[in-house]
Design an enzyme around this catalytic site. Structure first.
Site, PDB file in Angstrom:
ATOM      1  N   ILE A  31       0.835  -1.211   0.000  1.00 49.62           N
ATOM      2  CA  ILE A  31       0.000   0.000   0.000  1.00 49.62           C
ATOM      3  C   ILE A  31       0.863   1.252   0.000  1.00 49.62           C
ATOM      4  CG2 ILE A  31      -1.700   1.314   1.329  1.00 49.62           C
ATOM      5  CD1 ILE A  31      -2.782  -1.386   2.342  1.00 49.62           C
ATOM      6  N   HIS A  83       6.424 -13.714 -30.343  1.00 50.84           N
ATOM      7  CA  HIS A  83       7.503 -12.728 -30.487  1.00 50.84           C
ATOM      8  C   HIS A  83       7.011 -11.551 -31.317  1.00 50.84           C
ATOM      9  CE1 HIS A  83      11.573 -11.142 -31.056  1.00 50.84           C
ATOM     10  NE2 HIS A  83      11.251 -10.978 -32.341  1.00 50.84           N
ATOM     11  N   GLY A 114       0.116  -1.877   7.470  1.00 52.27           N
ATOM     12  CA  GLY A 114      -0.574  -3.150   7.362  1.00 52.27           C
ATOM     13  C   GLY A 114      -2.048  -3.029   7.700  1.00 52.27           C
TER      14      GLY A 114
END
Length: 466
Positions: A185, A445, A273
């Site tokens: 965050i 590719h 957190g």
């Protein structure tokens, strides 16, 4: 009292997916959600609005800096922050309305309000005006999610000291934004405001950013973010914050102790957190309690209380929307007698900075701690043709494979759009693929995805493009 087969508490990625799957499987389902919109933290004030701002800020930064000029695109952009926020909000509204449509399609009832478990099979919902609705159900799923973790000494007011929600809706670009916490965050929102013109300083208690990710990948990402102008104060802790009308003064000390320094900022983002949202649910009425962090235990998504299940951020495992979604489907499938299961070893993790960091499986540090013999295949994006012509050459693809069997044990990517590429290895590892399996698989590719194949080829030192 209204009767249901299953009542889900919470309308986030765990809750709304559980409700939709229940409807698909023929269960009469109700989802209890007190927000004005469905989608929980992720859709309303988390994953989706942050990605809207990350995308917009990337384009603005490209136009402001040398990137557009190098491509021969000469512009002088002007930041209209109000419009940037408006388009973010419109995108979020479209997504939340989409969940309402899916509820109607699958005959799921949205009970608006906050749920409280009154006893086995009983839930009372209190709406915004204090009205109460009683529900009964054979099974109850707790999917109430999480909330930002507070930091002692730093009181969040969402005026000057912000949580993630506040940082997604600022009306001005900070002159100096201090981010406390170098996790997902903090790095993502710090990147947004840095691109839009803020000075950004990240303060982290540990000696590294992105704790838990592969150390080499984390260091590579930090170097890149530092080159973009983000400053890092690692092994540091914020012990106090003093706010004024115009800013915040932070006291920052070495994590191991020592002399404090003062940091001046006009805004501070606290991003240390998240913690489970389990308060006030009436868990005691069915004999449940949480651990010290507020988390509920589970065994196969079942709690110790009969008929009560738990998924998402309120229980063990990474706090990720896609983990909650997986648990939602597995949980409901178990309720109807199917063999729902989640492979917790293969839940991918992504940091949506630029470059992105994406990983799945074991890190090198984990394999060394386990004493497991492994081989490493790496391929830098500087050698990938598409990344080179797009001027996106920072980072690498790294494949870790068992030394004896060649089974892929972990994959760690730092580079352009790697969030869209990690899924290839999730699928491969679900089928216990070897590195050789990827090395023998044709990739288009020119694409960035060729780096994934070349890294697998290089497990045996056989990369052909470097």
């Amino acid at each position: 009292m209204s009767s249901y087969d299953v009542v889900i508490l919470g309308g986030g990625p765990g809750g709304y997916n559980a409700a939709i799957r229940a409807g698909q499987l023929g269960l009469k389902a109700a989802c209890v959600e007190g927000r004005a919109t469905l989608g929980g933290t992720c859709l309303n004030v988390g994953c989706m609005p942050s990605k809207a701002l990350l995308h917009a800020s990337e384009l603005y930064d490209a136009a402001m800096g040398a990137e557009f000029a190098n491509l021969g695109i000469e512009v002088k952009p002007t930041l209209n922050l109000a419009q940037m926020m408006k388009q973010k909000d419109e995108s979020v509204t479209g997504l939340t309305k989409g969940i309402e449509f899916l509820f109607r399609k699958n005959k799921v009832d949205w009970i608006k309000g906050w749920g409280h478990i009154d006893g086995p099979g009983k839930v009372t919902v209190t709406d915004s005006e204090g009205g109460k609705t009683e529900l009964s159900a054979k099974d109850i799923i707790i999917a109430t999610g999480s909330e930002p973790t507070p930091l002692p000494g730093v009181e969040i007011d969402n005026q000057r000291i912000l949580d993630s929600t506040g940082a997604l809706s600022l009306s001005e670009v900070p002159k100096h934004l201090v981010v406390i916490g170098a996790g997902v965050i903090g790095l993502e929102l710090g990147s947004v405001w840095r691109r839009l013109g803020a000075q950004v300083t990240v303060v982290e208690f540990l000696d590294r950013i992105c704790p838990g990710v592969d150390a080499e990948a984390g260091k590579t990402l930090q170097r890149s973010l530092s080159k973009q102008g983000i400053s890092f104060k690692l092994s540091s802790k914020v012990t106090s914050a003093t706010t004024s009308a115009n800013g915040v003064q932070l006291s920052v000390e070495p994590a191991a102790g020592g002399t404090a320094e003062l940091l001046e900022a006009d805004y501070v983002l606290v991003a240390i957190g998240r913690r489970p949202y389990t308060q006030g649910l009436g868990l005691e009425n069915v004999g449940l309690s949480t651990d010290k962090s507020g988390m509920l235990a589970n065994r196969g998504h079942r709690t110790e209380a009969a008929g009560v299940w738990v998924i998402g951020d309120v229980t063990s495992g990474p706090m990720l929307a896609h983990k909650a979604e997986d648990e939602a489907m597995a949980c409901v499938e178990q309720i109807v007698g199917k063999a729902g299961e989640v492979n917790y070893d293969l839940i991918p993790n992504v940091i949506y900075t630029r470059p992105e960091l994406a990983s799945v499986g074991k890190t090198e540090e984990q394999l060394k701690a386990e004493g497991r013999a492994y081989k490493v295949g790496k391929f830098p994006f500087t050698a990938n043709s598409r990344a080179k012509i797009n001027h996106e050459t920072e980072g690498f693809a790294k494949v870790l494979a068992d030394e004896r069997t060649d089974e892929i044990l972990g994959v760690h990517l730092v580079g352009p759009s790697v969030s869209e590429m990690i899924g290839e290895y999730c699928v491969a590892m679900e089928f216990s693929a070897s590195a050789e399996d990827i090395a023998l698989t044709c990739h288009p590719h020119p694409t960035r995805s060729e780096a994934l194949r070349q890294a697998a080829m290089n497990v045996e030192g056989m990369a052909t493009q470097m």
